[in-house]
Design an enzyme around this catalytic site. Structure first.
Site, PDB file in Angstrom:
ATOM      1  N   GLN A   1       0.893  -1.408  -0.009  1.00 47.68           N
ATOM      2  CA  GLN A   1       0.019   0.131   0.068  1.00 47.68           C
ATOM      3  C   GLN A   1       0.738   1.354   0.109  1.00 47.68           C
ATOM      4  OE1 GLN A   1      -3.042  -0.461  -0.366  1.00 47.68           O
ATOM      5  NE2 GLN A   1      -4.058   1.199  -0.213  1.00 47.68           N
TER       6      GLN A   1
ATOM      7  N   GLU B   1      -5.654 -21.962  10.792  1.00 50.16           N
ATOM      8  CA  GLU B   1      -6.825 -22.566  11.545  1.00 50.16           C
ATOM      9  C   GLU B   1      -6.432 -23.478  12.312  1.00 50.16           C
ATOM     10  OE1 GLU B   1      -7.971 -19.531   8.624  1.00 50.16           O
ATOM     11  OE2 GLU B   1      -6.943 -21.354   8.444  1.00 50.16           O
TER      12      GLU B   1
ATOM     13  N   GLU C   1       2.409 -26.404   6.002  1.00 52.45           N
ATOM     14  CA  GLU C   1       2.750 -27.057   7.170  1.00 52.45           C
ATOM     15  C   GLU C   1       1.708 -26.637   8.362  1.00 52.45           C
ATOM     16  OE1 GLU C   1       6.774 -27.294   8.645  1.00 52.45           O
ATOM     17  OE2 GLU C   1       7.770 -26.584   6.146  1.00 52.45           O
ATOM     18  N   GLY C   2       0.535 -26.621   8.006  1.00 49.39           N
ATOM     19  CA  GLY C   2      -0.580 -26.540   9.082  1.00 49.39           C
ATOM     20  C   GLY C   2      -1.125 -25.159   8.824  1.00 49.39           C
TER      21      GLY C   2
END
Length: 399
Positions: A351, A382, A378-379
């Protein structure tokens, strides 16, 4: 990238400061100015070249510790995070190449037989072989326990059938650490699948019955693919650890390398802040510079605070892991905080750059594409929230 004052924090030892100085000097002469390759063939070749260069320079041995200490697999997670932070500041693909060598071979470092370690790890550390970690499936991404790829024992071999997808280094790796079911899935009363009965294997890329089903092009230039196994025979000696221990092995591997994902996010975020600071000091705006505007100053303040907070969480988790403490919660917090705050920081940088921020090839635009995947790899965020909550509730239940 100048050496940062955070290296004076008590999490670090003199060897970590020396490592950061050496790596920064190497990266500044080997990586500065590198942009995103524009097509798949260029990405593949760039990744292979980076693996060779990182290996030849000795950096990859930090992600493959067996090469330095043949008697044990000892990961220095603070070093891993520092290396990834530095490489990510200079070049996202260099960070990817380094990280995947460690993640792809980590299960061998942790649970491989001496023969498997000798066969694979020395070549990985030298940059002579490319490794890959094959866990995710089309219907089992975040819910790893629900994987369906099967491994049936047949004499002195296992027969693998199924698919893996979103596999980093897919299509260019020389071998894959593959997780598959050696027992039928067991379901709980609520319908969810238990993690029991999963085992791990090393599969060479030229094994009959194994093929690259398709390549996957993603927002950042990473080599990814879907893998297919059809009556793929794997010698019993290629199993990693005991049968049925694969899920625990996968989680142990991720506990090490998830912290380093946070390190990479810090590198991307710090580069975004550095570029935003330089730009704001020279960009004319309303008779002043962009840096003179209070809105700009507020944004820069938020960016710097986000980075420092995430860095504290990251190196706390790495320090605890290096001391041998349980760190599942701390690692999840660090990965979540670092990747989410890096996304905010880089978005603010884009921005501040205005139109230049979205021009292909500009540093801010490159960083915007680099960071997005880390919130999932790797996950996903959430999943990290669920891990933190689970650990908190377990602590609360303990008298």
């Amino acid at each position: 990238m100048r050496i940062r004052s955070f290296l004076e924090w008590p999490f670090f030892e003199p060897r970590h400061r020396e490592l950061a100085q050496r790596l920064d000097a190497w990266a500044s002469s080997h990586l500065e100015g590198g942009g995103h390759p524009q097509d798949r063939a260029s990405v593949d070749e760039a990744c292979r070249t980076l693996v060779r260069e990182l290996g030849a320079a000795g950096w990859t041995r930090y992600s493959v510790p067996y090469a330095a200490q043949p008697s044990a697999a000892q990961f220095d997670v603070r070093a891993l995070a520092l290396i990834r932070e530095t490489l990510a500041w200079y070049d996202g693909l260099a960070d990817f190449a380094f990280a995947m060598q460690g993640l792809g071979s980590g299960a061998i470092s942790l649970a491989g037989s001496p023969e498997l370690k000798d066969r694979y790890l020395r070549r990985v550390a030298a940059g002579e072989a490319i490794a890959a970690f094959a866990l995710s499936e089309p219907q089992a991404g975040s819910d790893v326990a629900a994987l369906q790829c099967s491994a049936r024992l047949d004499g002195d071999a296992y027969v693998l059938d199924g698919e893996k997808t979103w596999i980093s280094n897919g299509g260019i790796a020389d071998f894959y650490c593959v997780f598959a079911r050696t027992r039928p899935a067991e379901r709980r009363a609520d319908g969810s699948v238990t993690a029991r009965g999963i085992s791990a294997f090393v599969v060479d890329a030229d094994t009959p019955g194994f093929e690259i089903k398709s390549r996957i092009d993603v927002i950042a230039p990473h080599p990814l693919a879907t893998l297919s196994f059809s009556r793929c025979r794997i010698p019993l000696t290629q199993r990693l650890g005991a049968e049925g221990e694969g899920f625990k092995l996968a989680m142990r591997t991720l506990d090490i390398f998830r912290t380093s994902v946070a390190g990479a996010a810090l590198g991307f975020a710090q580069r975004a802040l550095d570029e935003a600071l330089k730009h704001s000091l020279v960009r004319p705006m309303f008779g002043k510079t962009l840096a003179d505007l209070q809105l700009t100053q507020a944004g820069l303040s938020d960016m710097a605070t986000d980075i420092d907070a995430a860095r504290l969480l990251t190196y706390r988790a790495a320090w605890l892991r290096d001391r041998g403490a349980p760190v599942t919660k701390e690692v999840a917090m660090a990965k979540m905080a670092a990747t989410e705050s890096a996304q905010r920081t880089i978005d603010r940088a884009v921005q501040l750059f205005g139109g230049r921020g979205v021009v292909q090839g500009e540093i801010a635009e490159r960083l915007y594409r680099d960071i997005r995947a880390l919130r999932i790899y790797e996950g996903a965020t959430e999943v990290q929230k669920l891990i933190v909550a689970r650990e908190l509730l377990n602590e609360a239940r303990t008298p």
